[in-house]
Design an enzyme around this catalytic site. Structure first.
Site, PDB file in Angstrom:
ATOM      1  NE  ARG A 177      -2.810   0.440   3.422  1.00  0.00           N
ATOM      2  CZ  ARG A 177      -2.082   0.727   4.522  1.00  0.00           C
ATOM      3  NH1 ARG A 177      -1.417   1.856   4.610  1.00  0.00           N
ATOM      4  NH2 ARG A 177      -2.048  -0.139   5.527  1.00  0.00           N
ATOM      5  CE1 TYR A 231     -16.887  11.454 -15.629  1.00  0.00           C
ATOM      6  CE2 TYR A 231     -16.481  11.388 -13.273  1.00  0.00           C
ATOM      7  CZ  TYR A 231     -16.814  10.750 -14.452  1.00  0.00           C
ATOM      8  OH  TYR A 231     -17.088   9.407 -14.446  1.00  0.00           O
ATOM      9  CE  LYS A 270     -13.210   8.177 -18.333  1.00  0.00           C
ATOM     10  NZ  LYS A 270     -13.508   9.434 -17.655  1.00  0.00           N
ATOM     11  CG  ASP A 325     -10.148  16.158 -14.744  1.00  0.00           C
ATOM     12  OD1 ASP A 325      -9.503  15.629 -15.680  1.00  0.00           O
ATOM     13  OD2 ASP A 325     -11.130  15.609 -14.210  1.00  0.00           O
TER      14      ASP A 325
END
Ligand SMILES: *Cc1c(COP(=O)(O)O)cnc(C)c1O
Length: 393
Positions: A46, A98, A195, A170
């Protein structure tokens, strides 16, 4: 070195331990500590993993930052960045946002005492007017979804700096291939790597890049504390996709430009949105602040009836949410990304019942155009393709 070369030669492409030509999947959750007084670089996955580290260093390098972070999704990246803020803090945010980001800002963060004001960030006067004494950051999506409004990144980051705010961008639509916000003064860049960066509709992934060391330390703490990390398999897939980013972006953007210009000739289409078109309101700023216009365009067919006809008749694009893949994807914002928005609010933003968004893939652009033309003009299609597509919906 130029961007296309740096995608393949950035210092993270070869496994440092074996020389393997692709970074291996270090499918391990923990690491043997040979000397308990001198721990190695990695202790628990992690906190760190060599596969993830290669991806994180790659995105930092490509965005012109010093440190990168890989998250379980774009939303995990965005949510983790938002947790840099505390009770009482306020954010100024692009109104064309978004939907998932809007949801976190309106349904989750207010519970923690973090507020947001949504403004049209293409108008810096509106941004300035929304800033309060508690404002800590300006959050921008440019070009925005789905009408591709362009925010002046330099103007916005200068205003933010003057007011002592972070600028968060973004950068999902353009990727560092065409737009590098850190170089324009932004502090944090975020990607839904689902994307264009990964690019094959086969992985959900998020990335962040920053330049400032103390900001990087705070993000590293949050990433480890919250555990919102990307799994190694998905890190590997993201890196695999990234290698061809420039080739994919260049080809898809050239096709998008061609298709946008051709669609403008269709009498059935009221309006085409693409920043590469000289009469798009954001064309000039976009041409100055980025090296390309990207592969996403939108067009307005006037009414929902025609949209339904097109969506049921197209054979090549997937009819789906998402974007940025090798295959073209046709989305219906009114029923997908913006379904939760009241029709009046949608109309104000140009998200009408007739609007479709096309993310152009790597198909031959003439085939795509012919397919769209046939779907719009309503000619009958005599192909098994349609029946097959119809049978799986
Ligand atoms: C898809 C998307 C996101 C969210 O990313 P996920 O990987 O789906 O969590 C954020 N911003 C933009 C612009 C997107 O297109």
């Amino acid at each position: 070195m130029n961007f296309g070369t740096r995608l393949l030669h950035n210092g993270n492409e070869v496994d440092p331990f074996t020389g393997a030509a692709s970074v291996p999947l270090y499918q391990a959750s923990t690491y043997h500590q040979a000397d308990i007084d001198n721990p190695g670089t990695f202790d628990y996955a992690r906190s760190g993993n060599p596969t993830r580290e290669a991806l994180e260093q790659t995105i930092a390098e490509l965005e012109g930052g010093t440190r990168g972070f890989a998250f379980a999704s774009g939303m995990a990246a965005i949510s983790t960045v938002f947790l840099l803020f505390s009770k009482g803090d306020h954010l100024v945010v692009s109104e064309d946002l978004y939907g998932g980001t809007f949801r976190v800002l309106t349904e989750v963060l207010p519970r923690l005492g973090i507020q947001a004001t949504f403004v049209d960030t293409t108008d810096l006067d509106q941004v300035r007017a929304a800033i309060r004494s508690q404002t800590r950051a300006l959050y921008i999506e440019t070009p925005s979804n789905p009408t591709l409004k362009v925010t002046d990144l330099k103007g916005a980051t200068e205003l933010a700096k003057e007011q002592g705010l972070y600028t968060i961008v973004d950068n999902t639509f353009l990727t560092p291939c065409y737009q590098r916000p850190l170089e324009q003064g932004a502090d944090i860049v975020i990607h839904s790597a689902t994307k264009f960066i990964a690019g094959h509709s086969d992985v959900v992934s998020g990335l962040v890049a920053v330049g400032d060391a103390s900001l990087a330390d705070r993000l590293a703490l949050l990433q480890n504390a919250l555990g919102s990390v990307l799994g190694v398999q998905d890190c590997w897939l993201t890196m695999r996709g990234l290698k061809t980013l420039k080739t994919r972006m260049d080809t898809s953007s050239a096709s998008a430009d061609y298709i946008a210009r051709e669609l403008r000739r269709f009498p059935e289409i009221r309006r085409v949105y693409y920043t590469g078109l000289e009469d798009h309101p954001g064309h000039r700023i976009q041409s100055r602040q980025s090296e390309g216009h990207g592969a996403v365009l939108s067009f307005d067919l006037g009414d929902g009836q025609r949209v339904r006809q097109v969506l049921s008749r197209v054979r090549l694009p997937l009819v789906a949410v998402s974007l940025g893949a090798v295959e073209s994807i046709l989305s219906y914002p009114a029923k997908m990304s913006h379904a939760a928005m009241p029709p009046s609010e949608r109309a104000k933003r140009g998200v009408t019942d007739g609007l479709l968004r096309l993310s152009v893939g790597l198909e031959d652009p003439d085939d795509l155009l012919e397919d769209l033309e046939r779907a719009i003009r309503g000619r009958r299609i005599s192909s098994v393709g349609t029946e097959w597509r119809a049978s799986i919906v």
